[in-house]
Design an enzyme around this catalytic site. Structure first.
Site, mmCIF file in Angstrom:
data_model
loop_
_atom_site.group_PDB
_atom_site.id
_atom_site.type_symbol
_atom_site.label_atom_id
_atom_site.label_comp_id
_atom_site.label_asym_id
_atom_site.label_seq_id
_atom_site.Cartn_x
_atom_site.Cartn_y
_atom_site.Cartn_z
ATOM 1 C CB SER A 156 -43.863 47.945 26.240
ATOM 2 O OG SER A 156 -43.385 47.572 27.496
ATOM 3 C CB ALA A 157 -42.967 43.177 25.742
ATOM 4 C CD GLU A 166 -43.078 55.283 29.491
ATOM 5 O OE1 GLU A 166 -43.924 54.718 30.187
ATOM 6 O OE2 GLU A 166 -42.512 54.729 28.513
ATOM 7 C CG HIS A 198 -41.633 51.337 29.783
ATOM 8 N ND1 HIS A 198 -42.827 51.923 29.426
ATOM 9 C CD2 HIS A 198 -41.738 50.035 29.404
ATOM 10 C CE1 HIS A 198 -43.605 51.016 28.861
ATOM 11 N NE2 HIS A 198 -42.969 49.865 28.835
ATOM 12 N N GLY A 223 -46.201 44.184 27.604
ATOM 13 C CA GLY A 223 -46.485 43.227 28.667
ATOM 14 C C GLY A 223 -45.166 42.721 29.207
#
Length: 235
Positions: A122-123, A194, A159, A90
């Protein structure tokens, strides 16, 4: 013994949520039956409970129960007593802001160092680095500090995207942004593409997945490293 998976993303093109990682996660969390989920990054502003429902559905496939940290009155104790922990993706600014507000950054660091299996995407991967300064996210809130867990001795750029030669995009590339970061900071940065992830087992730190990663070191030209490479040299 530390046991950590730092994944670039939760979802790759043509695949469902965490689907590409499920086999790895089954092994990673094999000794636990319940995973504590930290939904604070709230992708797209989704509620904590809605986010937790998504994660519950996926982990049910490998016979794991998921409980959201928001369900506990004492979040720091929930972290310290967790059998396994997952921090989802997020917005990194939103995530780090809540980690400081809820006073769980230090308990989270302690739990990971004490061997609680941890997954970040991700985060949730960004926060494993020394700081969150190489996130791609918009600064929509202002955390108390940009310092994060420091589980690895470098910064992370999930990413990671390579420049597309035929693209008409005139803005800065990821590589340009990381070069800007190194005008003011000296720690190494790894750009994870990714479908790739970093695996920590005790003192080993290894790049996993099918793709190479891009390494940025202060005052050096960026370069590629192959999957299964040891990352301990990035100190």
């Amino acid at each position: 013994m530390k046991s950590v998976i730092i994944a670039s993303t939760s979802t790759i093109h043509g695949s469902g949520y965490l689907e590409y990682l499920l086999e790895t996660l089954e092994e990673h969390f094999k000794a636990v039956d319940e995973i504590l989920f930290i939904p604070y990054a709230r992708p797209g502003g989704i509620s904590y409970d809605e986010y937790t429902k998504i994660v519950k559905k996926v982990f049910k496939k490998i016979n794991k129960t998921v409980v959201g940290v928001q369900e506990f009155e004492n979040a720091p104790n929930a972290i310290l007593n967790a059998k396994g922990i997952f921090t989802g993706g997020g917005n990194t600014f939103v995530l780090v802001n809540q980690l400081y507000k809820k006073k769980i950054l230090e308990p989270l660091k302690t739990a990971i160092k004490n061997g609680t299996p941890y997954l970040g995407t991700s985060a949730g991967s960004n926060i494993c680095g020394l700081t969150m300064n190489t996130t791609n996210d918009m600064p929509i809130v202002y955390p108390r500090s940009f310092k994060t867990l420091g589980i690895v001795p470098f910064n992370i750029n999930p990413h990671y995207l390579d420049p597309v030669k035929i693209s008409k995009h005139m803005g800065e590339t990821r590589e340009t942004r990381i070069k800007e970061f190194h005008q003011f900071n000296t720690q190494p940065v790894i750009g994870i593409r990714e479908g790739s992830w970093i695996e920590i087992k005790n003192t080993s730190i290894t790049l996993k997945g099918d793709l190479c990663a891009r390494i940025f070191e202060y005052n050096k030209l960026p370069y590629e490293i192959e999957t299964n490479s040891d990352l301990l040299f990035l100190k």
